[in-house]
Design an enzyme around this catalytic site. Structure first.
Site, PDB file in Angstrom:
ATOM      1  N   GLU A   1       2.098   1.044 -11.372  1.00 24.76           N
ATOM      2  CA  GLU A   1       3.514   0.856 -11.032  1.00 24.76           C
ATOM      3  C   GLU A   1       4.420   1.794 -11.813  1.00 24.76           C
ATOM      4  O   GLU A   1       5.474   1.415 -12.328  1.00 24.76           O
ATOM      5  CB  GLU A   1       3.914  -0.620 -11.184  1.00 24.76           C
ATOM      6  CG  GLU A   1       3.184  -1.481 -10.165  1.00 24.76           C
ATOM      7  CD  GLU A   1       3.678  -2.903 -10.076  1.00 24.76           C
ATOM      8  OE1 GLU A   1       4.893  -3.123 -10.217  1.00 24.76           O
ATOM      9  OE2 GLU A   1       2.842  -3.788  -9.851  1.00 24.76           O
ATOM     10  N   GLY A   2       3.969   3.047 -11.878  1.00 27.71           N
ATOM     11  CA  GLY A   2       4.693   4.085 -12.596  1.00 27.71           C
ATOM     12  C   GLY A   2       4.144   4.276 -13.981  1.00 27.71           C
ATOM     13  O   GLY A   2       4.413   3.479 -14.889  1.00 27.71           O
TER      14      GLY A   2
ATOM     15  N   GLY B   1     -16.099  -8.118 -35.941  1.00 28.09           N
ATOM     16  CA  GLY B   1     -17.149  -8.128 -34.923  1.00 28.09           C
ATOM     17  C   GLY B   1     -16.882  -9.109 -33.808  1.00 28.09           C
ATOM     18  O   GLY B   1     -17.186  -8.852 -32.636  1.00 28.09           O
TER      19      GLY B   1
ATOM     20  N   SER C   1      -0.034   3.834  -2.864  1.00 31.73           N
ATOM     21  CA  SER C   1      -0.894   4.824  -3.523  1.00 31.73           C
ATOM     22  C   SER C   1      -1.970   5.347  -2.582  1.00 31.73           C
ATOM     23  O   SER C   1      -2.465   4.642  -1.701  1.00 31.73           O
ATOM     24  CB  SER C   1      -1.566   4.205  -4.751  1.00 31.73           C
ATOM     25  OG  SER C   1      -0.613   3.847  -5.720  1.00 31.73           O
ATOM     26  N   GLU C   2      -2.338   6.593  -2.801  1.00 26.44           N
ATOM     27  CA  GLU C   2      -3.378   7.259  -2.011  1.00 26.44           C
ATOM     28  C   GLU C   2      -4.288   8.046  -2.949  1.00 26.44           C
ATOM     29  O   GLU C   2      -3.972   8.194  -4.146  1.00 26.44           O
ATOM     30  CB  GLU C   2      -2.733   8.217  -0.998  1.00 26.44           C
ATOM     31  CG  GLU C   2      -1.842   7.537   0.013  1.00 26.44           C
ATOM     32  CD  GLU C   2      -1.257   8.507   1.029  1.00 26.44           C
ATOM     33  OE1 GLU C   2      -0.561   8.047   1.943  1.00 26.44           O
ATOM     34  OE2 GLU C   2      -1.483   9.735   0.905  1.00 26.44           O
ATOM     35  N   PRO C   3      -5.392   8.586  -2.433  1.00 24.30           N
ATOM     36  CA  PRO C   3      -6.244   9.416  -3.293  1.00 24.30           C
ATOM     37  C   PRO C   3      -5.489  10.559  -3.965  1.00 24.30           C
ATOM     38  O   PRO C   3      -5.810  10.943  -5.090  1.00 24.30           O
ATOM     39  CB  PRO C   3      -7.318   9.929  -2.327  1.00 24.30           C
ATOM     40  CG  PRO C   3      -7.425   8.853  -1.295  1.00 24.30           C
ATOM     41  CD  PRO C   3      -6.027   8.333  -1.118  1.00 24.30           C
ATOM     42  N   GLY C   4      -4.467  11.092  -3.298  1.00 21.66           N
ATOM     43  CA  GLY C   4      -3.731  12.207  -3.875  1.00 21.66           C
ATOM     44  C   GLY C   4      -2.277  11.923  -4.152  1.00 21.66           C
ATOM     45  O   GLY C   4      -1.499  12.848  -4.422  1.00 21.66           O
TER      46      GLY C   4
ATOM     47  N   ALA D   1       0.831  -1.206   0.000  1.00 21.82           N
ATOM     48  CA  ALA D   1       0.000   0.000   0.000  1.00 21.82           C
ATOM     49  C   ALA D   1       0.866   1.256   0.000  1.00 21.82           C
ATOM     50  O   ALA D   1       1.336   1.701   1.053  1.00 21.82           O
ATOM     51  CB  ALA D   1      -0.941  -0.002   1.210  1.00 21.82           C
TER      52      ALA D   1
END
Length: 420
Positions: A399-400, A369, A157-160, A155
């Site tokens: 991951e970047g 199709g 990553s965050e919202p910002g 963990a």
């Protein structure tokens, strides 16, 4: 090493599906023999455990179908999670563990990028981070990950904050309270979080970042509702919320203030894995195209008789050769002791993920199709390539982001004093 016409990646029992064209075109002249053996081993495991349920995983609903535990357990039983690690924690103890791991990712992604992503986060991100911990941390947390007894999550990553992991951007905070640490914050897009036994969490400690080992049972830790995504639907992601989570000093991974180095080194390794996953998806789409171009009749002959498709396939085969060699080169440099094997890691991630998107788009086009179809109404035949088309896009983002990879490469060319 001499050329080997009968590639070790060939298996006598090939699952139903198109010919593995790389077995004819790709001549592996310099990968160590143990890497070839890993490719054959994981290909067999993937064909037996991933291929039969790949459509179910690709078309599932993250909130109702959830984590593919049956596949995870089957891969654990076959020892696939042992590949990246040393014998002291129950791993295989390969001389070239990063290269072996990358090859394993390619073979898993050939059938399901969701499963490849689960493996990547479980082993390359969470597992590699924990492998840098103390002997006690490695025994308590890494050994069960290697055995597949628990699932690992990572963990950052965050919202910002995602690509930007500077201390100013990271809002998850850990503060001292006596000998304990108290963590507060929210992490976002966290793969495996809904089933994780342990989560490696990056948090701000003063002016620097520190990595913590957080048991999923820790009071104050909660998991949000799983995200519904365009693709990679078997890769379950959800927010991780930390509300006054108390941890002892033994939860610090590495040293206080050393979290950014662990995160960046781990994500560099992860980029090699994502590059390999891109190659796996690209190869799968390419193989489906080859079969279709050989067998589809149009305007009085095989579709592959048209020069447009011949020239396109020649270009794509050449790009596949380069992409595979690049991720292996980056992995072998990592195995040689270079913690940041640049520019190869960034180049491999850039070309591997971009190529998967390019070839998946080509494949949808060549199938017409049917390429746009999940399941055909006339006979319930599954669409051959639409899942790859949906799954491949995330490789250019996580991951970047690929724009970051271009920046990393530019820094190698022009220098940090110019690029910043």
């Amino acid at each position: 090493m001499t050329a080997v016409d009968d590639q070790s990646t060939r298996t006598s029992e090939r699952p139903a599906g198109p010919e593995r064209v790389a077995d004819r075109l790709y001549h592996d002249l310099w990968a160590p023999e143990e890497i070839r053996a890993v490719r054959a081993r994981v290909r067999k495991a993937a064909s037996e455990t991933v291929a039969p349920v790949a459509a179910r995983i690709a078309n599932g609903d993250e909130r109702t179908d959830g984590f593919p535990r049956d596949v995870f357990d089957a891969l654990a039983e076959r020892g696939v999670f042992r590949i990246p690690f040393g014998t002291d924690v129950g791993g295989d103890g390969f001389v070239h563990p990063a290269a072996a791991t990358a090859v394993a990712v390619e073979e898993l992604a050939y059938y399901s990028n969701s499963v490849a992503a689960i493996f990547d986060v479980h082993c390359i991100l969470a597992g590699n981070a924990l492998n840098q911990g103390s002997p006690e941390q490695r025994e308590r947390w890494l050994q069960p990950i290697v055995a597949g007894e628990i699932v690992g999550a990572f963990a950052t990553s965050e919202p910002g904050a995602s690509s930007d992991l500077s201390p100013a951007a990271v809002q998850t905070v850990a503060v001292r309270d006596g000998e304990e640490w108290v963590l507060n914050g929210r992490k976002r897009w966290i793969t495996n979080s809904v089933v994780a036994g342990v989560i490696v969490v990056l948090a701000r400690t003063g002016e620097r970042l520190t990595t913590f080992v957080v048991p999923s049972t820790a009071p104050g830790l909660s998991i949000g509702t799983p995200d519904r995504k365009l693709g990679n639907r078997g890769q379950i992601t959800a927010d991780v919320v930390l509300d006054d989570v108390r941890l002892g000093p033994e939860a610090v991974l590495g040293v206080e203030g050393g979290g950014l180095k662990i995160a960046l080194q781990t994500l560099t390794y992860g980029r090699i894995g994502i590059a390999a996953a891109g190659v796996g998806m690209a190869q799968a789409a390419f193989d489906h195209m080859v079969e279709h171009l050989r067998t589809r009749e149009a305007f009085g002959g095989p579709l592959g008789g048209r020069q447009h498709w011949q020239f396109l396939m020649a270009d794509r085969a050449t790009e596949l050769e380069v992409a595979r060699d690049l991720y292996l080169k980056a992995a072998l440099r990592l195995d040689s002791g270079i913690p940041f094997p640049e520019p190869e890691a960034a180049m491999a991630k850039l070309i591997g993920t971009r190529l998967s998107a390019d070839i998946a788009r080509d494949a949808v086009q060549v199938f017409g199709g049917f390429g746009f179809t999940t399941q055909r109404g006339a006979d319930d035949a599954p669409g051959p390539v639409e899942a790859i088309y949906r799954d491949c896009k995330i490789g250019e983002i996580y991951e970047g982001a690929n724009e970051i990879q271009k920046w990393v490469i530019a820094r190698q060319i022009l220098g940090r004093d110019i690029t910043g």
